[in-house]
Design an enzyme around this catalytic site. Structure first.
Site, PDB file in Angstrom:
ATOM      1  N   GLU A 177      19.562  89.497  72.651  1.00 44.19           N
ATOM      2  CA  GLU A 177      18.503  88.622  72.127  1.00 44.19           C
ATOM      3  C   GLU A 177      17.507  88.212  73.204  1.00 44.19           C
ATOM      4  OE1 GLU A 177      21.697  88.312  71.449  1.00 44.19           O
ATOM      5  OE2 GLU A 177      21.952  88.224  69.266  1.00 44.19           O
ATOM      6  N   PHE A 234      31.658  78.207  62.151  1.00 44.42           N
ATOM      7  CA  PHE A 234      31.609  79.448  62.910  1.00 44.42           C
ATOM      8  C   PHE A 234      30.170  79.759  63.325  1.00 44.42           C
ATOM      9  CE2 PHE A 234      31.219  84.155  62.935  1.00 44.42           C
ATOM     10  CZ  PHE A 234      31.935  84.362  64.104  1.00 44.42           C
ATOM     11  N   GLN A 235      29.971  80.020  64.581  1.00 42.78           N
ATOM     12  CA  GLN A 235      28.660  80.333  65.156  1.00 42.78           C
ATOM     13  C   GLN A 235      27.626  79.244  64.889  1.00 42.78           C
ATOM     14  OE1 GLN A 235      27.668  84.488  64.249  1.00 42.78           O
ATOM     15  NE2 GLN A 235      28.824  85.010  66.092  1.00 42.78           N
ATOM     16  N   LYS A 242      21.547  79.361  56.259  1.00 42.79           N
ATOM     17  CA  LYS A 242      21.765  80.508  55.380  1.00 42.79           C
ATOM     18  C   LYS A 242      21.553  80.147  53.904  1.00 42.79           C
ATOM     19  CE  LYS A 242      24.804  84.493  55.045  1.00 42.79           C
ATOM     20  NZ  LYS A 242      26.093  85.102  55.437  1.00 42.79           N
ATOM     21  N   MET A 251      13.696  89.437  97.751  1.00 47.84           N
ATOM     22  CA  MET A 251      12.991  88.170  97.942  1.00 47.84           C
ATOM     23  C   MET A 251      13.927  87.111  98.530  1.00 47.84           C
ATOM     24  SD  MET A 251      10.156  86.667  97.752  1.00 47.84           S
ATOM     25  CE  MET A 251       8.885  87.193  96.630  1.00 47.84           C
TER      26      MET A 251
HETATM   27  C1  LIG Z   1       8.522  85.068  93.161  1.00 40.31           C
HETATM   28  C2  LIG Z   1       7.262  84.439  92.680  1.00 40.31           C
HETATM   29  C3  LIG Z   1       6.220  84.217  93.579  1.00 40.31           C
HETATM   30  C4  LIG Z   1       5.005  83.698  93.128  1.00 40.31           C
HETATM   31  N1  LIG Z   1       3.971  83.605  94.010  1.00 40.31           N
HETATM   32  C5  LIG Z   1       2.741  83.317  93.523  1.00 40.31           C
HETATM   33  C6  LIG Z   1       1.587  83.409  94.352  1.00 40.31           C
HETATM   34  O1  LIG Z   1       1.649  83.744  95.517  1.00 40.31           O
HETATM   35  N2  LIG Z   1       0.373  83.146  93.805  1.00 40.31           N
HETATM   36  C7  LIG Z   1       0.245  82.788  92.491  1.00 40.31           C
HETATM   37  O2  LIG Z   1      -0.869  82.601  92.034  1.00 40.31           O
HETATM   38  N3  LIG Z   1       1.314  82.661  91.698  1.00 40.31           N
HETATM   39  C8  LIG Z   1       2.562  82.932  92.181  1.00 40.31           C
HETATM   40  N4  LIG Z   1       3.632  82.873  91.339  1.00 40.31           N
HETATM   41  C9  LIG Z   1       3.421  82.406  89.944  1.00 40.31           C
HETATM   42  C10 LIG Z   1       3.462  80.884  89.880  1.00 40.31           C
HETATM   43  O3  LIG Z   1       4.797  80.453  89.900  1.00 40.31           O
HETATM   44  C11 LIG Z   1       2.771  80.374  88.589  1.00 40.31           C
HETATM   45  O4  LIG Z   1       3.359  80.962  87.463  1.00 40.31           O
HETATM   46  C12 LIG Z   1       1.313  80.675  88.537  1.00 40.31           C
HETATM   47  O5  LIG Z   1       0.684  80.435  89.761  1.00 40.31           O
HETATM   48  C13 LIG Z   1       0.663  79.814  87.460  1.00 40.31           C
HETATM   49  O6  LIG Z   1      -0.547  80.386  87.085  1.00 40.31           O
HETATM   50  P1  LIG Z   1      -1.732  79.516  86.478  1.00 40.31           P
HETATM   51  O7  LIG Z   1      -2.035  78.360  87.372  1.00 40.31           O
HETATM   52  O8  LIG Z   1      -2.809  80.478  86.200  1.00 40.31           O
HETATM   53  O9  LIG Z   1      -1.150  78.845  85.186  1.00 40.31           O
HETATM   54  P2  LIG Z   1      -0.579  79.327  83.794  1.00 40.31           P
HETATM   55  O10 LIG Z   1       0.876  79.105  83.805  1.00 40.31           O
HETATM   56  O11 LIG Z   1      -1.071  80.648  83.365  1.00 40.31           O
HETATM   57  O12 LIG Z   1      -1.198  78.173  82.902  1.00 40.31           O
HETATM   58  C14 LIG Z   1      -2.422  78.303  82.288  1.00 40.31           C
HETATM   59  C15 LIG Z   1      -3.214  77.009  82.324  1.00 40.31           C
HETATM   60  O13 LIG Z   1      -4.372  77.222  81.519  1.00 40.31           O
HETATM   61  C16 LIG Z   1      -4.403  76.304  80.461  1.00 40.31           C
HETATM   62  N5  LIG Z   1      -4.881  76.974  79.262  1.00 40.31           N
HETATM   63  C17 LIG Z   1      -4.189  77.743  78.394  1.00 40.31           C
HETATM   64  N6  LIG Z   1      -4.978  78.192  77.411  1.00 40.31           N
HETATM   65  C18 LIG Z   1      -6.211  77.711  77.658  1.00 40.31           C
HETATM   66  C19 LIG Z   1      -7.471  77.819  76.994  1.00 40.31           C
HETATM   67  N7  LIG Z   1      -7.634  78.549  75.879  1.00 40.31           N
HETATM   68  N8  LIG Z   1      -8.521  77.175  77.526  1.00 40.31           N
HETATM   69  C20 LIG Z   1      -8.385  76.417  78.645  1.00 40.31           C
HETATM   70  N9  LIG Z   1      -7.231  76.292  79.318  1.00 40.31           N
HETATM   71  C21 LIG Z   1      -6.151  76.928  78.836  1.00 40.31           C
HETATM   72  C22 LIG Z   1      -3.008  75.777  80.302  1.00 40.31           C
HETATM   73  O14 LIG Z   1      -3.032  74.470  79.747  1.00 40.31           O
HETATM   74  C23 LIG Z   1      -2.488  75.821  81.740  1.00 40.31           C
HETATM   75  O15 LIG Z   1      -2.818  74.643  82.432  1.00 40.31           O
HETATM   76  C24 LIG Z   1       4.858  83.346  91.772  1.00 40.31           C
HETATM   77  C25 LIG Z   1       5.917  83.521  90.889  1.00 40.31           C
HETATM   78  C26 LIG Z   1       7.100  84.089  91.320  1.00 40.31           C
HETATM   79  C27 LIG Z   1       8.192  84.306  90.338  1.00 40.31           C
HETATM   80  C1  LIG Z   2      17.492  85.144  86.447  1.00 37.92           C
HETATM   81  C2  LIG Z   2      17.189  84.899  87.875  1.00 37.92           C
HETATM   82  N1  LIG Z   2      18.191  84.678  88.745  1.00 37.92           N
HETATM   83  C3  LIG Z   2      17.920  84.470  90.059  1.00 37.92           C
HETATM   84  C4  LIG Z   2      16.635  84.478  90.524  1.00 37.92           C
HETATM   85  C5  LIG Z   2      16.327  84.238  92.000  1.00 37.92           C
HETATM   86  N2  LIG Z   2      15.704  85.434  92.586  1.00 37.92           N
HETATM   87  C6  LIG Z   2      14.370  85.532  92.747  1.00 37.92           C
HETATM   88  S1  LIG Z   2      13.897  87.005  93.375  1.00 37.92           S
HETATM   89  C7  LIG Z   2      15.494  87.528  93.477  1.00 37.92           C
HETATM   90  C8  LIG Z   2      15.824  88.908  93.997  1.00 37.92           C
HETATM   91  C9  LIG Z   2      15.239  89.988  93.181  1.00 37.92           C
HETATM   92  O1  LIG Z   2      15.725  91.228  93.636  1.00 37.92           O
HETATM   93  P1  LIG Z   2      15.105  92.579  93.099  1.00 37.92           P
HETATM   94  O2  LIG Z   2      14.974  92.549  91.645  1.00 37.92           O
HETATM   95  O3  LIG Z   2      15.889  93.720  93.655  1.00 37.92           O
HETATM   96  O4  LIG Z   2      13.639  92.580  93.684  1.00 37.92           O
HETATM   97  P2  LIG Z   2      13.106  92.635  95.210  1.00 37.92           P
HETATM   98  O5  LIG Z   2      12.872  91.215  95.618  1.00 37.92           O
HETATM   99  O6  LIG Z   2      14.145  93.300  96.029  1.00 37.92           O
HETATM  100  O7  LIG Z   2      11.846  93.396  95.111  1.00 37.92           O
HETATM  101  C10 LIG Z   2      16.365  86.541  93.020  1.00 37.92           C
HETATM  102  C11 LIG Z   2      17.846  86.682  93.013  1.00 37.92           C
HETATM  103  C12 LIG Z   2      15.617  84.670  89.566  1.00 37.92           C
HETATM  104  N3  LIG Z   2      14.323  84.638  89.893  1.00 37.92           N
HETATM  105  N4  LIG Z   2      15.916  84.903  88.258  1.00 37.92           N
END
Ligand SMILES: Cc1cc2nc3c(=O)[nH]c(=O)nc-3n(C[C@H](O)[C@H](O)[C@H](O)COP(=O)(O)OP(=O)(O)OC[C@H]3O[C@@H](n4cnc5c(N)ncnc54)[C@H](O)[C@@H]3O)c2cc1C
Ligand SMILES: Cc1ncc(C[n+]2csc(CCOP(=O)(O)OP(=O)(O)O)c2C)c(N)n1
Lengths: 191, 585
Positions: free
Chosen positions: B52, B114-115, B164, B483
């Protein structure tokens, strides 16, 4: 401006270590929230406060419009101005929420709370309790030879003060409703 | 005309009325009546996923790549709890999806049947809104409302829990336009005074920057068009968050690249040094701001966002504008034009020359290798060999590969980039790619993955093969939780606690076991041919690209540091001046 090389393993910062730059004083606000009276709506409001770490000092809720199925939730909360602003915006996002009013900033308002206090005592203390109750305009709603139940209405401060005075006189139990509040004056039609 | 029908039939009818063509789901006892109705019609395709969580991510991929809401259908109890990660992911990234769950009959609710699970209770904090339907008469109305809530204002996930007995009972069906409009009607027009204030700021700004985000994508393709027009007209530099990539084309002249923790040097310095920051649909996420008290200390800040709670949540702004991006940008452009299309072009010129200096750092350069495949190199080749395809959609998992994909691939259009940003859900990318491919059967859909993330939802190979979805799983296999390993190296004294996986599968054999194609590539010299082979194959492919195991992802702003304290890779010109090894491959 230059890129700063940080030595390996030298930073103590963990991934989620951030500090806020709004270091302001806490304020207490009374919010009135008009919601659809449907299942789960209170859980949504309370879940918002607990999930986002906001304070609830007091919360009351009851249906106020049977036709429109609307309930009014009155919340007293404490936080910095920025947190209070967030709380209002977050409440406004909840789908069954119709209106959010900050009674603390929207002009003056009246706030009342009702409390029931049980005071056990005999002799002098009993007389003194009755005398003080009279001064505070508390009513006796139940009495036995050894106890009274007082009902008091007023601001939370007044209820606190009354409870403090009753403590040495044998206060054994207290039940409070939490705050209900309305803005003063007539309803202004905006828009 | 009144139409009496069973609750189960209503579900299918309401989905049709809402224009749904695809549902991702998994059956079980509590949704059997609905599955029975799904069986007896041909308008809605049902895709049987293998878990799911996969259904919900697939719905997210479908939604993000089409701009339409995605739909998932799962059973009660474990079906619903398996959907929780996807719901939370969609909430964090503002993705409109509708999840329908089965529930035990109303008369058994609360008896630990159940469930049985308290699905609305469990999902209340991870949905925009949810409903438990207790009466068949209300079912169709609630489903129509669910679509409204999921898509109106800031989009997000909603859930409808259907016992259901409610599915079996009959009542009158309510059509979409008969449903009374909910009071939930977020405003889309921005305040004209505030917009004018922003125009005034644009006219005089000396060091402006557009900081754009996922909100531009959420607002629809016209918002991206208007954004492009605005950038062209003002000639301001533009950067974007991870979520907003593609709103402005990577090939655009004013593009600085992504900003933030792993963003480009020039983008972050522009943010730090600007005097006017115009936030368009981004939410000042902590991956962007770094240390709050040092975030862009000398700028005035404007923020356009449809969600009032996004404004002043983390960063206090000077010009807040609440409204939909497309509406606000249209007004903004009109007012700016009417006032004579002014900008401070002299100041802009010197601002751009400063930016050009920062670009010379060449922050994405890395040490090339003739022996091992560098992950960055693999992505650059992938980019080179696929960039001419307008119908290229990229999904990612979470980790270093995700950041490299954001840095080294170029996104030219909105809705072509699917990634889990806010929640950072490993296991998102593969099922998302299935959702994207369902929506765009002829398109090239590539999931850039890490081997660890990919394994989290690898069971969806069964789905890809069953429905002949030619999704390309491009795994940058470093045999590490890369990472995590990077953080341990840089921030935890090189103590590599549980950040590598032993006993990885043979991905080629794994592909074959599912009836798909596997390709192994470990030699840089073979890379292009291998990628071409992957692209040429008409069917799902697992591409196992063995890459350098200890590569770090740079630039990097350690958490809690300001933008101007950035770690750069060894190969950038700042560190390796004069070394010929520093040139980009
Ligand atoms: C490992 C990892 C590393 C990351 N490193 C980075 C990084 O280096 N740089 C980076 O940028 N991000 C990074 N991120 C992502 C980060 O965590 C955020 O998800 C991201 O920066 C959020 O993007 P955003 O500010 O565009 O917001 P979003 O989450 O896309 O939010 C959208 C915003 O727009 C508003 N909005 C929605 N619809 C409308 C509309 N129709 N009109 C006006 N406003 C609207 C919402 O209210 C909200 O405030 C990383 C994520 C991971 C998993
Ligand atoms: C469900 C979940 N568990 C744990 C993490 C923490 N986490 C972030 S990046 C990462 C490693 C990812 O490894 P891989 O998919 O091999 O990508 P790589 O960083 O090596 O490119 C982990 C464990 C996460 N983001 N999501």
């Amino acid at each position: 401006m230059s890129a700063l090389k940080i030595k390996k393993g030298s930073s103590k910062h963990s991934a989620y270590n951030l500090r806020s730059n709004f270091g302001e004083e806490n304020e207490t606000h009374t919010l009135a929230v008009l919601v659809d009276n449907e299942a789960g709506v209170l859980a949504r409001v309370i879940g918002l406060f607990s999930g986002r770490g906001y304070n609830i000092d007091s919360l009351t809720v009851a249906e106020v419009d049977h036709h429109g199925h609307l309930s009014r939730i009155t919340i007293v909360t404490t936080g910095t101005p920025q947190v209070i602003e967030q709380i209002k915006a977050q409440l406004g996002r909840i789908v069954p929420v119709h209106e959010v009013h900050d009674l603390t900033v929207e002009g003056s308002s009246v706030e009342r709370e009702l409390a029931l206090l049980k005071v056990d005592g005999k002799g002098e203390k009993r007389v003194e309790a009755l005398r003080l109750a009279d001064i505070f305009r508390a009513h006796v709603v139940d009495s036995t030879l050894k106890s009274f139940v007082f009902q008091i209405t007023g601001t939370p401060d007044k209820v606190d003060a009354f409870a403090d005075l009753m403590r040495p006189l044998g206060l054994s139990e207290i039940a409070r409703t939490g705050v209900a509040a309305l803005s003063r004056g007539g309803t202004e039609q905006t828009d | 005309m009144t139409r009496l029908m069973s609750g189960a039939k209503m579900v299918v009818q309401a989905l049709k009325d809402q224009g749904v063509d695809t549902v991702f789901g998994y059956p079980g006892g509590a949704v059997l009546p609905i599955y029975d109705e799904v069986f007896q019609q041909n308008d809605i395709r049902h895709i049987l996923v293998r878990h799911e969580q996969g259904a919900v991510h697939a719905a997210e991929g479908y939604a993000r790549s089409t701009g339409k809401p995605g739909v998932a259908l799962v059973t009660s109890g474990p079906g619903a709890t398996n959907a929780v990660t996807g719901l939370t992911d969609a909430l964090m990234d503002s993705i409109p999806i509708i999840v329908l769950t089965g529930q035990v009959p109303t008369f058994m609710i609360g008896s630990d049947a159940f469930q049985e699970a308290d699905t609305v209770g469990i999902t209340r904090p991870c949905t925009k809104h949810n409903w438990l339907v207790k009466d068949t008469a209300e079912l169709s109305g609630i489903i129509h409302q669910a679509f409204h809530v999921a898509t109106a204002g800031r989009p997000g996930p909603v859930l409808v829990d259907i016992p259901k007995d409610v599915q079996f009972a009959s009542a009158e069906y309510m059509t979409k336009n008969k449903v009374k409009t909910n009071h939930y009607q977020p405003r889309t027009k921005g305040d004209l005074d505030q917009i004018t204030a922003l125009v005034e700021a644009l006219e005089t700004a000396e060091r402006p920057v557009f900081y754009t985000g996922g909100g531009v994508i959420n607002s629809g393709t016209s918002a991206s068009q208007l954004l492009r027009e605005l950038v062209e007209a003002t000639q301001f530099p533009i950067t974007s968050t991870l979520m907003g990539l593609g709103a402005y084309p990577a090939s655009g002249k004013n593009w600085l690249g992504m900003l933030g923790m792993h963003g480009l040097y020039e983008a972050n310095l522009v943010m730090h040094d600007c005097d006017l920051m115009i936030n368009i649909g981004a939410r000042f996420d902590d991956r962007i701001t770094g240390r709050l008290d040092a975030f862009s200390p000398n700028s005035r800040k404007a923020h356009i966002d449809i969600d009032p709670s996004s404004i002043n949540k983390v960063i206090r702004v000077d010009i807040p504008i609440i409204g939909d991006i497309a509406h606000v940008l249209e007004d903004l452009l009109n007012i700016w034009k009417a006032r004579g299309r002014k900008t401070n072009s002299a100041a802009l010129k010197s601002w751009w020359s400063e930016i050009e200096e920062w670009k010379k750092v060449r922050c994405l350069d890395f040490k090339p290798s003739a022996k091992t495949i560098k992950p960055q190199h693999a992505l650059m080749r992938l980019e080179e060999l696929t960039k001419n395809r307008k119908d290229r959609f990229i999904c990612t998992e979470v980790g270093q590969h995700q950041m490299w994909a954001a840095q080294y691939l170029g996104f030219e259009d909105p809705n072509h980039w699917m990634t889990s940003g806010g929640l950072g859900t490993m296991g998102y990318g593969f099922p998302a790619s299935i959702g994207v491919q369902m929506a765009h059967p002829e398109a090239l859909v590539i999931n850039v993955a890490g081997e660890a993330s990919w394994l989290m939802n690898m069971q969806e190979m069964g789905t890809a093969v069953q429905y002949r979805l030619p999704v390309k799983q491009f795994i940058l296999n470093n045999e590490r939780l890369g990472m995590v390993r990077q953080w341990q190296e840089l921030l935890h004294g090189e103590r590599y606690s549980h950040s590598w996986s032993e006993a990885l599968p043979d991905f080629v054999k794994l592909a074959e076991a599912f009836g798909a194609k596997g390709i192994l590539c470990k030699d840089p010299d073979d890379l292009d041919d291998a990628i071409m082979e992957m692209l040429a194959y008409d069917g799902p492919v697992i591409f196992d690209c063995l890459v350098e195991k200890h590569e770090n992802c740079f630039p990097m702003i350690p958490s809690g540091e300001p933008h101007n304290k950035m770690l750069l890779g060894e190969a950038t010109t700042k560190d390796a001046i004069g070394s010929s090894g520093a040139v980009m491959v």
